[in-house]
Each structure stands twice: as structure tokens, then as C-alpha cells.
Design an enzyme around this catalytic site. Structure first.
Site, PDB file in Angstrom:
ATOM      1  N   GLU A 166       4.488  -5.179   7.223  1.00  0.00           N
ATOM      2  CA  GLU A 166       3.743  -4.116   7.913  1.00  0.00           C
ATOM      3  C   GLU A 166       4.195  -3.928   9.360  1.00  0.00           C
ATOM      4  O   GLU A 166       4.143  -2.819   9.892  1.00  0.00           O
ATOM      5  CB  GLU A 166       2.234  -4.432   7.906  1.00  0.00           C
ATOM      6  CG  GLU A 166       1.565  -4.289   6.546  1.00  0.00           C
ATOM      7  CD  GLU A 166       1.542  -5.569   5.726  1.00  0.00           C
ATOM      8  OE1 GLU A 166       2.329  -6.501   6.022  1.00  0.00           O
ATOM      9  OE2 GLU A 166       0.737  -5.644   4.786  1.00  0.00           O
TER      10      GLU A 166
ATOM     11  N   GLU B  21      -0.727  -9.211  -0.717  1.00  0.00           N
ATOM     12  CA  GLU B  21      -2.158  -9.446  -0.487  1.00  0.00           C
ATOM     13  C   GLU B  21      -2.949  -9.350  -1.791  1.00  0.00           C
ATOM     14  O   GLU B  21      -3.893 -10.110  -2.020  1.00  0.00           O
ATOM     15  CB  GLU B  21      -2.662  -8.436   0.549  1.00  0.00           C
ATOM     16  CG  GLU B  21      -2.009  -8.690   1.907  1.00  0.00           C
ATOM     17  CD  GLU B  21      -2.245  -7.573   2.914  1.00  0.00           C
ATOM     18  OE1 GLU B  21      -1.974  -6.400   2.591  1.00  0.00           O
ATOM     19  OE2 GLU B  21      -2.720  -7.870   4.015  1.00  0.00           O
TER      20      GLU B  21
ATOM     21  N   GLY C 194       0.543  -4.954   0.957  1.00  0.00           N
ATOM     22  CA  GLY C 194      -0.624  -4.982   0.080  1.00  0.00           C
ATOM     23  C   GLY C 194      -0.329  -5.618  -1.275  1.00  0.00           C
ATOM     24  O   GLY C 194      -1.235  -6.153  -1.923  1.00  0.00           O
TER      25      GLY C 194
ATOM     26  N   ALA D 228       0.861  -1.176   0.000  1.00  0.00           N
ATOM     27  CA  ALA D 228       0.000   0.000   0.000  1.00  0.00           C
ATOM     28  C   ALA D 228       0.904   1.234   0.000  1.00  0.00           C
ATOM     29  O   ALA D 228       2.051   1.170   0.441  1.00  0.00           O
ATOM     30  CB  ALA D 228      -0.879  -0.015   1.237  1.00  0.00           C
TER      31      ALA D 228
HETATM   32  C1  HXC Z   1       5.064   4.371  -1.132  1.00  0.00           C
HETATM   33  C2  HXC Z   1       6.999   3.398  -1.918  1.00  0.00           C
HETATM   34  C3  HXC Z   1       6.621   2.153  -1.375  1.00  0.00           C
HETATM   35  C4  HXC Z   1       5.374   2.077  -0.677  1.00  0.00           C
HETATM   36  C5  HXC Z   1       8.531   1.920  -2.334  1.00  0.00           C
HETATM   37  N1  HXC Z   1       8.188   3.205  -2.499  1.00  0.00           N
HETATM   38  N2  HXC Z   1       7.595   1.258  -1.647  1.00  0.00           N
HETATM   39  N3  HXC Z   1       6.206   4.490  -1.806  1.00  0.00           N
HETATM   40  N4  HXC Z   1       4.651   3.214  -0.594  1.00  0.00           N
HETATM   41  N5  HXC Z   1       4.922   0.947  -0.175  1.00  0.00           N
HETATM   42  C6  HXC Z   1       8.931   4.264  -3.183  1.00  0.00           C
HETATM   43  C7  HXC Z   1      10.128   4.731  -2.374  1.00  0.00           C
HETATM   44  O1  HXC Z   1       9.740   5.667  -1.409  1.00  0.00           O
HETATM   45  C8  HXC Z   1      10.988   5.346  -3.468  1.00  0.00           C
HETATM   46  O2  HXC Z   1      10.462   6.621  -3.791  1.00  0.00           O
HETATM   47  C9  HXC Z   1      10.733   4.426  -4.656  1.00  0.00           C
HETATM   48  O3  HXC Z   1       9.495   3.752  -4.386  1.00  0.00           O
HETATM   49  C10 HXC Z   1      11.808   3.368  -4.813  1.00  0.00           C
HETATM   50  O4  HXC Z   1      11.951   2.694  -3.588  1.00  0.00           O
HETATM   51  P1  HXC Z   1      13.355   2.473  -2.845  1.00  0.00           P
HETATM   52  O5  HXC Z   1      13.072   2.212  -1.419  1.00  0.00           O
HETATM   53  O6  HXC Z   1      14.294   3.587  -3.177  1.00  0.00           O
HETATM   54  O7  HXC Z   1      13.855   1.152  -3.590  1.00  0.00           O
HETATM   55  P2  HXC Z   1      14.813   0.024  -3.019  1.00  0.00           P
HETATM   56  O8  HXC Z   1      15.956   0.629  -2.251  1.00  0.00           O
HETATM   57  O9  HXC Z   1      15.137  -0.851  -4.177  1.00  0.00           O
HETATM   58  O10 HXC Z   1      13.936  -0.801  -1.938  1.00  0.00           O
HETATM   59  C11 HXC Z   1      12.833  -1.533  -2.370  1.00  0.00           C
HETATM   60  C12 HXC Z   1      11.955  -1.927  -1.150  1.00  0.00           C
HETATM   61  C13 HXC Z   1      11.595  -0.663  -0.348  1.00  0.00           C
HETATM   62  C14 HXC Z   1      12.709  -2.934  -0.272  1.00  0.00           C
HETATM   63  C15 HXC Z   1      10.692  -2.617  -1.720  1.00  0.00           C
HETATM   64  O11 HXC Z   1      11.087   0.322  -1.220  1.00  0.00           O
HETATM   65  C16 HXC Z   1      10.571  -0.903   0.721  1.00  0.00           C
HETATM   66  O12 HXC Z   1      10.864  -1.455   1.777  1.00  0.00           O
HETATM   67  N6  HXC Z   1       9.340  -0.444   0.466  1.00  0.00           N
HETATM   68  C17 HXC Z   1       8.264  -0.528   1.433  1.00  0.00           C
HETATM   69  C18 HXC Z   1       7.763  -1.952   1.553  1.00  0.00           C
HETATM   70  C19 HXC Z   1       6.644  -2.038   2.574  1.00  0.00           C
HETATM   71  O13 HXC Z   1       6.850  -1.724   3.750  1.00  0.00           O
HETATM   72  N7  HXC Z   1       5.483  -2.437   2.129  1.00  0.00           N
HETATM   73  C20 HXC Z   1       4.305  -2.544   2.996  1.00  0.00           C
HETATM   74  C21 HXC Z   1       3.557  -1.241   2.939  1.00  0.00           C
HETATM   75  S1  HXC Z   1       2.245  -1.209   4.100  1.00  0.00           S
HETATM   76  P3  HXC Z   1      11.426   7.919  -3.869  1.00  0.00           P
HETATM   77  O14 HXC Z   1      10.463   9.049  -4.123  1.00  0.00           O
HETATM   78  O15 HXC Z   1      12.181   8.004  -2.578  1.00  0.00           O
HETATM   79  O16 HXC Z   1      12.339   7.624  -5.047  1.00  0.00           O
HETATM   80  C22 HXC Z   1       1.058  -2.115   3.410  1.00  0.00           C
HETATM   81  C23 HXC Z   1      -0.161  -2.203   4.243  1.00  0.00           C
HETATM   82  C24 HXC Z   1      -1.072  -3.221   3.677  1.00  0.00           C
HETATM   83  O17 HXC Z   1       1.160  -2.613   2.344  1.00  0.00           O
HETATM   84  C25 HXC Z   1      -2.400  -3.015   4.177  1.00  0.00           C
HETATM   85  C26 HXC Z   1      -3.408  -3.379   3.167  1.00  0.00           C
HETATM   86  C27 HXC Z   1      -3.118  -2.897   1.780  1.00  0.00           C
END
Ligand code: HXC
Length: 257
Positions: free
Chosen positions: A131, A111, A108, A65
Site C-alpha cells: 500500500e 489481510e 487486502g 483491494a
Molecule cells: C484492481 C488490479 C489489482 C488491484 C491487479 N489488477 N491488481 N485491479 N486492483 N489491486 C488488475 C490489473 O490492473 C490488470 O488489469 C490485471 O489485474 C492483471 O494485472 P497485471 O498488473 O497486468 O499483472 P502482472 O503484470 O502479472 O502484475 C501482478 C501484480 C500487479 C504484481 C500483482 O497487478 C500489482 O502490483 N497489483 C497491485 C498490487 C497492490 O498494490 N495491491 C494493494 C492494493 S491496495 P487490466 O485491466 O490492466 O488487464 C490495498 C489496500 C488494502 O489492498 C486496504 C484494505 C483492504
């Protein structure tokens, strides 16, 4: 004009939905969520489409998400908008949905892949429910569908630690239907879609309902549902065609009726 958050096309009766927010690793914001659901419903309304392939990019199916969109929301914002409940419209889609998953499928994103009926992935695909690292828990099926798919032991491991698993471990655990080379994931999903496209549309929908019923009923009720539904299929021309084609050693030509 702003960038389209998804790209769609129809190829040989298979509807393709490609998530298209490359700068955010296909993070699932509200625009994207509505676009996916509406595209899937449009495919379902088109009698020429038999199956849907849902995919992302080589680097990310979806990294979760959209954290930036969510971070400032309050409890009341989330509760009143019933955030994420729109994804239920995707699980109501009656056509088979095949997720072609490369790269990250996190939170997400994992999911969303699990809402699909089948996941095709490669060894480099990374699944996870991180999460817990953000101070929340899964919100659209990670505690429920994941547990049903891979069992309590591994679901607890992923949900409590936030660790990612690769495609091979995910396939061993039962999350992935077919593990193929990373660069063959999309083509394999399309082949699966095209294989389904050669069947009878009503029978495909009913087959999906029957398998889904296994998650919602007791065994006795599920077996009765299956048996009565099986009986009902003898009202279809496609049942007569399928069995006649077998008897006469020819290819069945289903008419979706
Ligand atoms: C918003 C995101 C994002 C996310 C990545 N980006 N994941 N933006 N929401 N979930 C953005 C980053 O901010 C960054 O933007 C760009 O995408 C590239 O990501 P990087 O982190 O620079 O890439 P990398 O170093 O290769 O790392 C990849 C990654 C990391 C390991 C996947 O991005 C990460 O940990 N992302 C979050 C994963 C996460 O926690 N997902 C769960 C979300 S909560 P900029 O502008 O800085 O370039 C969730 C709740 C579910 O899903 C509930 C129901 C839906």
C-alpha cells in the site's frame, strides 16, 4: 448475467469459497467483499458445515483491494461507508477458516488471508503489503494482524518498503501454518478442513475462541477463560464420547452436542 465473483461448494462438510475475478487477479471490490462474507455466514448457519476453505487461483489469491474502485473516493466517502469494516463480519465467523493461498496475496489479499485462522501456502506464493507504493497504508489488518503474526521487525520491513516475501520466508516468519508444494496447497487445505470435520462442532468453535482470546486478553484472564471453558466442556455429550472412545480404543463418533 455478470460473472459470479465467488464460487462456492460443500465437499465432505467443508465449505469452499473461491474468489473468482481472474481478470483483476481477484482484486477485492465491494461485490466480492459482500459475497465472501455472506457465503461464510451461510456456511456457518448450515450445521453440516464444519470448516471453510477460502482460496483464489493459481496466479492470485487476491492482489489487494480493488484500486480502480477506490482511487476516486474521497475521505468522506471512505469514512461514511466505513470502507472495509464489512470484513469484520468475516472475523466474527465461528467456524475455522483455512486460507489456501497461491500466487499473489498482496495488500487486502494478504489481510484477507490473515483473517483466516490458518494459512496454507507454497514456495511461489507472494505475500506483501504494498500500500505504501500507492500513497496509503494497510486498511484491514496489515499493520495489526501482520505485526502480531510475524513481529515488529518484519512487519515494519513489509509495510514500509512494500517488498514481497515468498512462501518459505513467510513460513519461517510464522505467517504460514503449512508450507507445501504449490500444486498441493488447495488439497492440503481441504485435508485440514476434513480433519477438523471429524471433530465436535461446538468444541471446534470453542477451541477457535480460546486461541483468539490470546490476542485480546492478559495472560491471566486468558488462562482463566481457557480453564473455565475447559470445565464447561464437561457438559457436552461429545466430551463423554471422546473420552469413552479413547478408553475403549475405538474411533470417536461426535454428535455435535
Ligand atoms: C484492481 C488490479 C489489482 C488491484 C491487479 N489488477 N491488481 N485491479 N486492483 N489491486 C488488475 C490489473 O490492473 C490488470 O488489469 C490485471 O489485474 C492483471 O494485472 P497485471 O498488473 O497486468 O499483472 P502482472 O503484470 O502479472 O502484475 C501482478 C501484480 C500487479 C504484481 C500483482 O497487478 C500489482 O502490483 N497489483 C497491485 C498490487 C497492490 O498494490 N495491491 C494493494 C492494493 S491496495 P487490466 O485491466 O490492466 O488487464 C490495498 C489496500 C488494502 O489492498 C486496504 C484494505 C483492504
Amino acid at each position: 448475467m455478470s460473472q459470479q465473483v465467488i464460487l462456492t461448494e460443500t465437499v465432505d462438510r467443508v465449505g469452499v469459497i473461491r474468489l473468482n475475478r481472474p481478470d483483476a487477479l481477484n482484486a477485492l471490490n465491494a461485490d466480492l467483499m459482500y459475497a465472501v462474507v455472506e457465503a461464510a455466514e451461510a456456511f456457518q448457519d448450515d450445521p453440516n458445515v464444519m470448516a471453510i476453505v477460502l482460496t483464489g487461483s493459481e496466479k492470485a489469491f487476491a492482489a489487494g483491494a480493488d484500486i480502480k474502485e477506490m482511487s476516486e473516493k474521497s475521505y468522506i466517502d471512505m469514512q461514511q461507508s466505513d470502507w472495509f469494516s464489512h470484513w469484520n463480519r468475516l472475523s466474527d465467523i465461528r467456524l475455522p477458516i483455512i486460507a489456501a493461498v497461491n500466487g499473489y496475496a498482496l495488500g487486502g489479499g494478504c489481510e484477507l488471508a490473515m483473517i483466516a485462522d490458518m494459512i496454507i501456502a507454497g514456495p511461489k506464493t507472494k505475500f506483501g503489503q504494498p500500500e505504501i507504493n500507492l500513497g496509503v497504508i494497510p486498511g484491514m489488518g496489515g499493520s495489526q494482524r501482520l505485526t502480531r503474526a510475524i513481529g515488529k521487525a518484519k512487519a515494519m520491513d513489509l509495510v514500509l518498503t512494500g517488498r514481497m516475501i515468498g512462501g518459505e520466508e513467510a513460513e519461517r516468519a510464522g505467517l504460514v501454518a503449512r508450507l507445501v508444494a504449490d500444486d498441493e496447497v488447495f488439497d492440503t487445505a481441504m485435508e485440514v478442513g476434513k480433519t477438523i470435520a471429524a471433530k465436535s462442532r461446538p468444541v471446534v468453535m470453542i477451541a477457535k475462541e480460546a486461541v483468539d482470546a490470546a490476542f485480546e486478553t492478559t495472560l491471566e484472564q486468558g488462562l482463566l477463560f481457557e480453564r473455565r471453558t475447559f470445565h464447561a466442556l464437561f457438559a457436552l455429550e461429545d466430551q463423554k464420547e471422546g473420552m469413552d472412545a479413547f478408553a475403549n480404543k475405538r474411533e470417536a463418533q461426535f454428535k455435535d452436542r
